[in-house]
Motif scaffolding. Structure first.
Motif, short mmCIF file in Angstrom:
data_model
loop_
_atom_site.label_atom_id
_atom_site.label_comp_id
_atom_site.label_asym_id
_atom_site.label_seq_id
_atom_site.Cartn_x
_atom_site.Cartn_y
_atom_site.Cartn_z
N ILE A 321 0.84 -1.21 0.00
CA ILE A 321 0.00 0.00 0.00
C ILE A 321 0.87 1.26 0.00
N LEU A 322 1.90 1.27 0.85
CA LEU A 322 2.79 2.43 0.91
C LEU A 322 3.54 2.61 -0.41
N ARG A 323 3.95 1.49 -1.01
CA ARG A 323 4.69 1.57 -2.28
C ARG A 323 3.80 2.07 -3.41
N SER A 324 2.57 1.57 -3.46
CA SER A 324 1.68 1.94 -4.56
C SER A 324 1.23 3.40 -4.47
N THR A 325 1.13 3.92 -3.24
CA THR A 325 0.69 5.31 -3.06
C THR A 325 1.87 6.28 -2.93
N GLU A 326 3.09 5.73 -2.96
CA GLU A 326 4.31 6.53 -2.79
C GLU A 326 4.22 7.40 -1.53
N HIS A 327 3.81 6.77 -0.45
CA HIS A 327 3.62 7.46 0.83
C HIS A 327 4.95 7.93 1.40
N ASP A 328 4.90 9.03 2.14
CA ASP A 328 6.13 9.60 2.72
C ASP A 328 6.78 8.65 3.73
N ALA A 329 5.98 7.74 4.32
CA ALA A 329 6.51 6.83 5.33
C ALA A 329 7.25 5.64 4.73
N LEU A 330 7.19 5.50 3.39
CA LEU A 330 7.79 4.32 2.76
C LEU A 330 9.29 4.18 3.02
N PRO A 331 10.11 5.24 2.87
CA PRO A 331 11.55 5.08 3.12
C PRO A 331 11.86 4.61 4.55
N ILE A 332 11.18 5.20 5.54
CA ILE A 332 11.41 4.80 6.93
C ILE A 332 10.98 3.35 7.15
N PHE A 333 9.81 3.02 6.62
CA PHE A 333 9.29 1.66 6.76
C PHE A 333 10.25 0.66 6.14
N SER A 334 10.74 0.95 4.94
CA SER A 334 11.66 0.05 4.24
C SER A 334 12.96 -0.12 5.01
N THR A 335 13.47 0.98 5.57
CA THR A 335 14.71 0.92 6.34
C THR A 335 14.56 0.04 7.57
N VAL A 336 13.46 0.22 8.29
CA VAL A 336 13.21 -0.60 9.49
C VAL A 336 13.11 -2.07 9.12
N MET A 337 12.40 -2.37 8.02
CA MET A 337 12.24 -3.77 7.60
C MET A 337 13.58 -4.38 7.22
N LEU A 338 14.35 -3.69 6.39
CA LEU A 338 15.60 -4.24 5.89
C LEU A 338 16.69 -4.30 6.95
N ALA A 339 16.72 -3.29 7.83
CA ALA A 339 17.81 -3.20 8.80
C ALA A 339 17.55 -3.98 10.09
N PHE A 340 16.28 -4.17 10.44
CA PHE A 340 15.99 -4.78 11.74
C PHE A 340 15.09 -6.02 11.64
N VAL A 341 13.90 -5.87 11.07
CA VAL A 341 12.91 -6.94 11.13
C VAL A 341 13.36 -8.18 10.37
N LEU A 342 13.77 -8.02 9.11
CA LEU A 342 14.14 -9.19 8.31
C LEU A 342 15.40 -9.89 8.85
N PRO A 343 16.47 -9.15 9.19
CA PRO A 343 17.63 -9.84 9.79
C PRO A 343 17.30 -10.54 11.10
N LEU A 344 16.48 -9.90 11.95
CA LEU A 344 16.09 -10.51 13.22
C LEU A 344 15.30 -11.79 12.98
N THR A 345 14.44 -11.76 11.99
CA THR A 345 13.66 -12.96 11.66
C THR A 345 14.57 -14.08 11.18
N ALA A 346 15.51 -13.76 10.31
CA ALA A 346 16.44 -14.77 9.80
C ALA A 346 17.27 -15.38 10.93
N ILE A 347 17.76 -14.53 11.84
CA ILE A 347 18.55 -15.02 12.97
C ILE A 347 17.70 -15.93 13.87
N THR A 348 16.46 -15.51 14.13
CA THR A 348 15.56 -16.31 14.97
C THR A 348 15.30 -17.68 14.36
N LEU A 349 15.00 -17.71 13.05
CA LEU A 349 14.76 -18.98 12.37
C LEU A 349 16.01 -19.87 12.41
#
Length: 367
Positions: A321-349
């Motif tokens: 939704i953020l990507r399709s609407t080019e929302h201002d929160a997209l860069p922050i959201f993407s950074t949080v996902m790539l820098a924290f959430v996805l690596p943490l998930t991979a480490i947990t698994l």
């Protein structure tokens, strides 16, 4: 755009679901009359039949030149199947996972997902790629039939026999009714796919989002409703092998048969947008890979893991939704996902998998 377009979209979804149900019911009963084992019926006819809406929509999209919907439908359906359907099914009842799924079917799902990415790297899944994928679907189906005849687990056999083992009468009226269900189901699928694709295109143009996003969300979720119904009902009945096997089998079929046929039918193959190549297809592969350690740890998808799946589907949808609407929160959201959430998930698994392997090794050494 007016309310009529949304009404047509809803009608299209209803026709797809009803058509899939009629097709599966008629085809499975005919197979039972012909003496095909319940296990084969469940693993092939039912698993593939629940993917018939995806097939109908993709054929319609390919013929209409709407390749973005075709790609988005399959990729989005595969993500929806694992994260949403298995998540909901696990919340209903924790899902036991058969060893064959862990050792064979999930690795095959990962492999064909990677193969789709490989074929997409040049920006197009061509006719020759489609032929290879479709031959893979034929080979996989033959393998399932062979494997089902080697199945030794009585619990698995009983589960499928209970669901698909009823022997209908061989009277002429029974044949006619079942053939009518098959033919009628196909007709409803064709009508529903045309309505769904046409209305989805209008909605995408009206709200200013790409056809890829519409395919990844509305179309993908709508065409996956038969899988959702089959898996949730199976979970409620305690038929947990059917609940998980239906999802994995449908995901494999979606890539091999549906993308394969779509690229063969389309004169120039199926173009793949850079956005799908950079993000959505890799997410589909990551979701498939995430199944392996979760399925591997205790042969169980727990309610906690079901919540984990659902949360990630929510995050993925929010990103779209953020990507399709080019929302201002997209860069922050993407950074949080790539820098924290996805690596943490991979480490947990990775940690969970290593602990499970250590426990298994300790149990073997203790015997």
């Amino acid at each position: 755009m007016n309310i009529t377009v949304f009404a047509l979209l809803l009608v299209g979804l209803v026709l797809l679901v009803v058509g899939a149900e009629a097709l599966v019911r008629g085809a499975s009963r005919i197979a039972a009359v012909l003496g095909i084992s319940p296990l084969v019926i469940g693993l092939t006819i039912v698993a593939y039949g629940t993917s018939s809406p995806e097939l109908a929509v993709n054929i319609q999209s390919s013929l209409a030149g709407q390749s973005d919907i075709a790609i988005g439908n399959v990729v989005g359906s595969n993500i929806f199947n694992v994260l949403f359907i298995l998540g909901v099914s696990a919340l209903v009842s924790p899902l036991l996972v058969a060893q064959q799924l862990i050792r064979l079917d999930v690795p095959i799902m990962i492999g064909v997902s990677c193969l789709m990415l490989l074929f997409s790297l040049d920006g197009n899944i061509g006719t020759s790629d489609g032929v290879i994928l479709f031959l893979g679907a034929v080979s996989y189906t033959a393998f399932l039939i062979y494997q089902s005849r080697q199945e030794k687990d009585a619990a698995v056999q009983d589960e499928y026999a209970k669901e698909y083992g009823a022997q209908p009468t061989r009277s002429l009226s029974t044949w006619l009714v079942n053939l009518a269900l098959v033919v009628g189901g196909l007709g409803l699928l064709l009508a529903g796919s045309r309505l769904l694709v046409d209305s989805a295109i209008v909605i995408a143009q009206a709200i200013g989002v790409s056809e890829l996003v519409i395919g990844l969300t509305i179309v993908a979720a709508g065409t996956s409703l038969p899988e959702l119904a089959t898996s949730v009902i199976a979970s409620m009945r305690g038929e947990r092998d059917i609940a998980v096997g239906n999802v994995v089998g449908s995901n494999i079929f979606n890539i091999l048969a549906i993308i394969g046929l779509s690229s063969i039918i389309s004169p120039d193959g199926i173009p793949v947008l850079p956005a799908a190549l950079r993000f959505d297809i890799p997410i589909m592969i990551a979701v498939a890979i995430a199944c392996l350690p979760i399925f591997f740890t205790g042969n169980l998808i727990s309610r906690r893991e079901g919540i984990f799946f659902l949360a990630y589907y929510g995050v993925y949808t929010l990103y779209l939704i953020l990507r399709s609407t080019e929302h201002d929160a997209l860069p922050i959201f993407s950074t949080v996902m790539l820098a924290f959430v996805l690596p943490l998930t991979a480490i947990t698994l990775a940690i969970v998998t290593m602990r499970a392997l250590r426990k298994r090794r300790e149990r073997r050494e203790g015997l």
